[in-house]
Design a protein around this motif. Structure first.
Motif, PDB file in Angstrom:
ATOM      1  N   TRP A 183       0.920  -1.157   0.082  1.00 52.81           N
ATOM      2  CA  TRP A 183      -0.020   0.192  -0.312  1.00 52.81           C
ATOM      3  C   TRP A 183       1.066   1.710   0.255  1.00 52.81           C
ATOM      4  O   TRP A 183       1.673   1.701   0.601  1.00 52.81           O
ATOM      5  CB  TRP A 183      -0.946  -0.347   0.966  1.00 52.81           C
ATOM      6  CG  TRP A 183      -1.627  -1.578   1.142  1.00 52.81           C
ATOM      7  CD1 TRP A 183      -2.504  -2.050   0.171  1.00 52.81           C
ATOM      8  CD2 TRP A 183      -2.337  -2.760   2.256  1.00 52.81           C
ATOM      9  NE1 TRP A 183      -3.034  -3.113   0.844  1.00 52.81           N
ATOM     10  CE2 TRP A 183      -3.052  -3.232   1.642  1.00 52.81           C
ATOM     11  CE3 TRP A 183      -2.454  -1.683   3.898  1.00 52.81           C
ATOM     12  CZ2 TRP A 183      -3.941  -4.364   2.856  1.00 52.81           C
ATOM     13  CZ3 TRP A 183      -2.820  -2.797   4.457  1.00 52.81           C
ATOM     14  CH2 TRP A 183      -3.637  -3.453   3.940  1.00 52.81           C
ATOM     15  N   SER A 184       0.419   1.897  -0.885  1.00 54.72           N
ATOM     16  CA  SER A 184       1.129   3.563  -1.131  1.00 54.72           C
ATOM     17  C   SER A 184       0.763   4.779  -0.132  1.00 54.72           C
ATOM     18  O   SER A 184      -0.792   4.523   0.089  1.00 54.72           O
ATOM     19  CB  SER A 184       1.144   3.820  -2.371  1.00 54.72           C
ATOM     20  OG  SER A 184       1.865   5.796  -2.682  1.00 54.72           O
ATOM     21  N   ALA A 185       1.270   5.080   0.388  1.00 54.48           N
ATOM     22  CA  ALA A 185       0.685   6.538   0.865  1.00 54.48           C
ATOM     23  C   ALA A 185       1.699   7.686   1.030  1.00 54.48           C
ATOM     24  O   ALA A 185       3.197   7.438   0.692  1.00 54.48           O
ATOM     25  CB  ALA A 185       1.247   6.590   2.455  1.00 54.48           C
ATOM     26  N   GLY A 186       1.398   9.032   1.310  1.00 52.23           N
ATOM     27  CA  GLY A 186       2.493   9.957   1.397  1.00 52.23           C
ATOM     28  C   GLY A 186       3.093  10.019   2.850  1.00 52.23           C
ATOM     29  O   GLY A 186       2.497   9.615   3.539  1.00 52.23           O
ATOM     30  N   GLN A 187       3.884  10.659   2.801  1.00 52.92           N
ATOM     31  CA  GLN A 187       4.644  11.484   4.139  1.00 52.92           C
ATOM     32  C   GLN A 187       3.342  12.505   4.481  1.00 52.92           C
ATOM     33  O   GLN A 187       3.261  12.576   5.925  1.00 52.92           O
ATOM     34  CB  GLN A 187       5.257  12.959   4.198  1.00 52.92           C
ATOM     35  CG  GLN A 187       6.928  11.973   3.713  1.00 52.92           C
ATOM     36  CD  GLN A 187       7.942  13.295   3.696  1.00 52.92           C
ATOM     37  OE1 GLN A 187       8.143  14.087   3.376  1.00 52.92           O
ATOM     38  NE2 GLN A 187       9.437  12.439   3.105  1.00 52.92           N
ATOM     39  N   GLY A 188       2.153  12.729   4.257  1.00 48.44           N
ATOM     40  CA  GLY A 188       0.992  13.631   5.424  1.00 48.44           C
ATOM     41  C   GLY A 188       0.166  12.351   6.000  1.00 48.44           C
ATOM     42  O   GLY A 188      -0.652  12.523   6.677  1.00 48.44           O
ATOM     43  N   VAL A 189       0.672  10.980   5.718  1.00 49.29           N
ATOM     44  CA  VAL A 189      -0.197  10.371   6.548  1.00 49.29           C
ATOM     45  C   VAL A 189      -0.204  10.480   7.537  1.00 49.29           C
ATOM     46  O   VAL A 189      -1.203   9.615   8.590  1.00 49.29           O
ATOM     47  CB  VAL A 189       0.620   8.381   5.873  1.00 49.29           C
ATOM     48  CG1 VAL A 189       2.063   9.151   6.413  1.00 49.29           C
ATOM     49  CG2 VAL A 189      -0.322   7.363   6.647  1.00 49.29           C
ATOM     50  N   HIS A 190       0.811  11.630   8.616  1.00 45.47           N
ATOM     51  CA  HIS A 190       0.782  12.088   9.563  1.00 45.47           C
ATOM     52  C   HIS A 190      -0.541  11.960  10.047  1.00 45.47           C
ATOM     53  O   HIS A 190      -1.152  12.757  11.458  1.00 45.47           O
ATOM     54  CB  HIS A 190       2.321  12.267   9.920  1.00 45.47           C
ATOM     55  CG  HIS A 190       2.789  12.413  10.851  1.00 45.47           C
ATOM     56  ND1 HIS A 190       3.905  11.374  11.439  1.00 45.47           N
ATOM     57  CD2 HIS A 190       2.471  13.265  12.793  1.00 45.47           C
ATOM     58  CE1 HIS A 190       4.231  11.376  12.172  1.00 45.47           C
ATOM     59  NE2 HIS A 190       3.367  12.062  13.206  1.00 45.47           N
ATOM     60  N   SER A 191      -1.320  12.963   9.661  1.00 45.71           N
ATOM     61  CA  SER A 191      -2.277  13.593   9.214  1.00 45.71           C
ATOM     62  C   SER A 191      -3.846  12.696   9.188  1.00 45.71           C
ATOM     63  O   SER A 191      -5.112  13.368   9.980  1.00 45.71           O
ATOM     64  CB  SER A 191      -3.131  15.086   8.288  1.00 45.71           C
ATOM     65  OG  SER A 191      -2.821  14.005   7.284  1.00 45.71           O
ATOM     66  N   ILE A 192      -3.458  11.590   8.993  1.00 46.28           N
ATOM     67  CA  ILE A 192      -5.056  10.683   9.680  1.00 46.28           C
ATOM     68  C   ILE A 192      -5.441  10.175  10.678  1.00 46.28           C
ATOM     69  O   ILE A 192      -4.402   8.971  11.137  1.00 46.28           O
ATOM     70  CB  ILE A 192      -4.767   9.381   8.129  1.00 46.28           C
ATOM     71  CG1 ILE A 192      -4.838   9.938   7.265  1.00 46.28           C
ATOM     72  CG2 ILE A 192      -5.688   8.574   8.322  1.00 46.28           C
ATOM     73  CD1 ILE A 192      -4.273   9.504   5.528  1.00 46.28           C
ATOM     74  N   LYS A 193      -6.205  10.372  11.170  1.00 40.91           N
ATOM     75  CA  LYS A 193      -5.859  10.224  12.664  1.00 40.91           C
ATOM     76  C   LYS A 193      -7.669   8.754  12.892  1.00 40.91           C
ATOM     77  O   LYS A 193      -7.440   8.070  14.089  1.00 40.91           O
ATOM     78  CB  LYS A 193      -6.428  11.456  13.931  1.00 40.91           C
ATOM     79  CG  LYS A 193      -5.735  11.899  13.326  1.00 40.91           C
ATOM     80  CD  LYS A 193      -4.186  12.002  14.069  1.00 40.91           C
ATOM     81  CE  LYS A 193      -3.218  12.711  14.124  1.00 40.91           C
ATOM     82  NZ  LYS A 193      -1.561  12.077  13.971  1.00 40.91           N
ATOM     83  N   LYS A 194      -8.416   9.049  11.925  1.00 40.39           N
ATOM     84  CA  LYS A 194      -9.469   8.042  11.876  1.00 40.39           C
ATOM     85  C   LYS A 194     -10.453   8.114  10.506  1.00 40.39           C
ATOM     86  O   LYS A 194      -9.687   8.719   9.817  1.00 40.39           O
ATOM     87  CB  LYS A 194     -10.698   9.149  12.417  1.00 40.39           C
ATOM     88  CG  LYS A 194     -10.499   9.892  12.741  1.00 40.39           C
ATOM     89  CD  LYS A 194     -11.691  10.754  13.907  1.00 40.39           C
ATOM     90  CE  LYS A 194     -11.950  12.451  13.224  1.00 40.39           C
ATOM     91  NZ  LYS A 194     -12.761  12.945  14.226  1.00 40.39           N
TER      92      LYS A 194
END
Ligand SMILES: Cc1cc2nc3c(=O)[nH]c(=O)nc-3n(C[C@H](O)[C@H](O)[C@H](O)COP(=O)(O)O)c2cc1C
Length: 318
Positions: A280-291
């Motif tokens: 699975w791919s994600a960018g560094q903004g992954v940090h912003s995902i909480k729910k």
């Protein structure tokens, strides 16, 4: 009359196309909420499926617009793979001409065929680019917008810093400028505008939307991961992209020992795992995902954060 697409949205955002993630429902919900929704054409498994998706999107948006004359949906977009390896190249181009998406995002390859098809009905073509060479090349082919895919983006990310990249592109480019990479909230969207972008192009933040095609396991991994959990490698597709290390481990592979460029790509025989589906791919903004949230909830949060940031700037300046 020439339409300025900036006037057709309630927030200067394009929901970025994501392979095996973007769905027609996401596009419809995004457009109704006032941002440009998009999907990769190849997310529809066959040309017949794609035609159904086109029917669903155009019908639902037309109904919405008829019921809301003073609150029209934002335009929708599709992502066309302009590379000769696209096995549905001609078929999808014909469907584009039939259903006339207002914007077509061209990736990987010469955008010329899609430019002539889309301009024939008055649509716009945006091309995603990761460096100045490709930006200049796409500009020379007559595209209307350049999507600058910067470092830390989800999918096939570039390596350039957004401030340096947009500044250099603006020296020769007067068309629509779209910034991409780690844009996650209203403040980031305003920052992209301050740098000179017409639109922010946002992928990762929308993966865990209820309407997306991402699995529950993928959503959960995004919630639990941070930017330290990413690996930027060309081993899976032959082109460098950002992936979640925990998904590599889950697939039985060692992220520290993956091999060389393309070794685990789709085209190799005996592959046991597939990038995008299993890895699975994600960018560094992954940090912003909480729910997980609905598409509309995510966009509402972005609108609120954007207004708040604008108000702060405005107060600071007066
Ligand atoms: C899971 C995933 C799949 C993607 N698939 C595509 C694709 O099919 N076509 C494309 O042009 N870009 C694709 N991208 C890149 C996005 O369109 C966009 O450039 C990127 O997500 C923006 O960076 P961000 O994720 O940091 O917001 C993908 C990105 C992700 C995370």
């Amino acid at each position: 009359m020439v339409v300025n697409f900036k006037d057709t949205v309630k927030l200067p955002v394009i929901m970025a196309p994501m392979f095996l993630v973007s769905s027609p429902k996401m596009v419809i919900e995004g457009c109704k909420a006032g941002v440009i929704g998009s999907f990769p054409l190849l997310n529809a498994r066959t040309g017949a499926d794609l035609e159904q998706w086109f029917e669903q999107i155009t019908t639902e948006l037309a109904e919405f617009n008829a019921q809301n004359p003073s609150n029209q949906a934002a335009p929708w977009a599709v992502n066309f793979m302009s590379h000769p390896s696209n096995h549905r190249f001609e078929e999808d181009l014909q469907l584009i001409k039939k259903y006339q998406p207002p914007i077509v995002i061209s990736s990987l390859g010469d955008p010329s065929p899609v430019v002539s098809a889309v301009h024939s009905y008055g649509g716009l073509v945006f091309a995603d680019v990761i460096n100045l060479f490709f930006a200049q090349k796409a500009a020379d082919k007559g595209v209307d917008g350049l999507i600058l895919v910067c470092n830390g983006a989800g999918g096939h990310a570039g390596t350039l810093n957004p401030m340096a990249f947009i500044g250099a592109v603006k020296e020769f480019w007067n068309g629509y400028t779209i910034l991409s990479g780690c844009i996650s909230n209203g403040k980031d969207i305003l920052a992209a505008e301050v740098l000179g972008a017409d639109f922010a192009f946002i992928g990762t933040r929308f993966i865990p939307a209820h309407e997306s095609l991402a699995s529950e396991g993928y959503d959960q991994m995004l919630i639990e991961s941070s930017m330290d959990d990413l690996i930027y490698t060309d081993v899976f597709s032959g082109v460098k992209a950002n992936y979640l290390k925990p998904s590599i481990v889950k697939a039985g592979l060692d992220p520290n020992n993956l091999g060389e460029k393309g070794d685990l790509s789709y085209s190799r025989e005996n592959r046991t795992v597939k990038a995008w589906k299993d890895i699975w791919s994600a960018g560094q903004g992954v940090h912003s995902i909480k729910k997980t949230q609905s598409t509309v909830e995510i966009i509402t949060e972005m609108k609120e954060g954007y207004s708040e940031a604008r108000n702060k700037l405005f107060v600071a300046q007066t």
